[in-house]
Design an enzyme around this catalytic site. Sequence first.
Site, short mmCIF file in Angstrom:
data_model
loop_
_atom_site.label_atom_id
_atom_site.label_comp_id
_atom_site.label_asym_id
_atom_site.label_seq_id
_atom_site.Cartn_x
_atom_site.Cartn_y
_atom_site.Cartn_z
N ASN A 130 43.25 40.43 51.32
CA ASN A 130 42.04 41.13 50.86
C ASN A 130 41.10 40.10 50.24
O ASN A 130 41.30 39.66 49.12
CB ASN A 130 42.45 42.20 49.83
N TRP A 131 40.09 39.74 51.00
CA TRP A 131 39.19 38.67 50.55
C TRP A 131 38.28 39.10 49.40
O TRP A 131 37.59 38.27 48.81
CB TRP A 131 38.31 38.21 51.72
N LYS A 132 38.23 40.40 49.12
CA LYS A 132 37.31 40.93 48.09
C LYS A 132 35.87 40.49 48.42
O LYS A 132 35.56 40.36 49.60
CB LYS A 132 37.76 40.50 46.69
N HIS A 175 40.79 51.14 46.21
CA HIS A 175 41.16 49.95 45.44
C HIS A 175 40.69 50.13 44.00
O HIS A 175 39.59 50.63 43.75
CB HIS A 175 40.54 48.69 46.06
N GLU A 230 49.63 49.06 43.68
CA GLU A 230 48.97 47.94 43.00
C GLU A 230 48.78 48.30 41.53
O GLU A 230 47.75 48.88 41.17
CB GLU A 230 47.60 47.68 43.63
N GLY A 271 44.98 40.29 39.82
CA GLY A 271 44.24 39.12 39.34
C GLY A 271 44.79 38.54 38.06
O GLY A 271 44.09 37.83 37.34
N SER A 281 48.91 39.94 41.94
CA SER A 281 49.49 38.64 41.59
C SER A 281 50.54 38.13 42.58
O SER A 281 51.45 37.42 42.19
CB SER A 281 50.13 38.68 40.20
P1 PGA Z 1 45.40 39.72 43.40
O1 PGA Z 1 44.71 41.05 43.92
O2 PGA Z 1 46.31 39.21 44.50
O3 PGA Z 1 44.26 38.81 43.12
O4 PGA Z 1 46.17 40.09 42.19
C1 PGA Z 1 45.32 41.97 44.75
C2 PGA Z 1 44.31 43.02 45.09
O5 PGA Z 1 43.54 43.42 44.22
O6 PGA Z 1 44.17 43.46 46.22
#
Ligand code: PGA
Length: 251
Positions: A10-12, A97, A171, A177, A213
Site C-alpha cells: 500500500n503505497w499510500k 483504511h 490492521e 506506521g 508495522s
Molecule cells: P505500515 O502501514 O506498514 O506503515 O504500518 C500499513 C497500512 O496502513 O496499510
Amino acid sequence: MAIKKVLILNWKANPNSLGEAVSLASLINQYVPSLTNKYEIAVAVPSLYLIPLIQVLDKSVKLMAQSVNTSAIGPQTGALAPLMLKESGISYSLLGHSEERKRNQLANEEIASLLEANLRNDLKTTLCIGETMKGSKALEEIKQQIDQILLPLIGKYSTLEINNNVVLAYEPLWAIGSESGLNLNYIQKQMSSIKEYLDSKFANNLYLLYGGSVDLENVKQLLDLPVLSGVLIGEKSSQKDWLEDFLQSMI
Ligand code: PGA
C-alpha cells in the site's frame, strides 16, 4: 498445491511523480518470475497512477485502488465510484483504511454501503478492520465493525460471492506506521478470535491479512502464522531501496 500467501503493498499518498511510480512498478516486475509462484502480489496505488500503471505492471500483479468513496456515479464532486474503476480495468480495491476513515470521518454504515456497491459492481475488496487501542474492548470494537460492515452482505449475496470478493485485513490502528515492535502472540490471538467470530456467523473462508508495522525483520514470522493469509505493508513499500530489499528477501 499450497495456497499462496498474499502481499499487498500500500503505497499510500506516494510517490510524488508518475515517473517514480513507473519505476517502482518496473522493479516489482523484475521480481515477478521469482515471487509469483509463492505469493499473490497486489499494489494499492494513488488513483492518479492507476490507469498508467495498467500498461506497466506485470499482469500477474494485482493493481488496487486505495479507496472507493461513493457508491454510484453522479453529482459527487471529487468522488470515485466502483463502476468507474471496473470499467477502467481495475478489479481490486482497498476499503475502510483507518487513515481514510479518520480523514473523512467515515462511519461503519457508510463503509458498509460502499462495500455493498463494490460487490454489486464486481469489484473485489480488501476491507480494513481493527481496533483503535489495545485492551479489553479491542475485540468488541472489531466485532462491531464486522457486524456493521460485513454481515449485512449475508442474504444479499451468496456465501460464495462474499468469499470470492472480500478479503479482510486486520490492521490495529496503534500498529500502523509505528516503530514500537510487534507482538506476534497478540496478533495470532486477535486474528484467531476474528476467525472464530466469522465462523460463528457464516460459512466463510475469507482470507485474513495482517497490516501494521510489517517490516523486513518480522514479515516471514508473520507469514508463518497459520491464521494469516498474507500481509499488508504501508509506506515503506513505496521507497525504492526498501522495496528492493524486501522483494529480494522474499525469494
Ligand atoms: P505500515 O502501514 O506498514 O506503515 O504500518 C500499513 C497500512 O496502513 O496499510
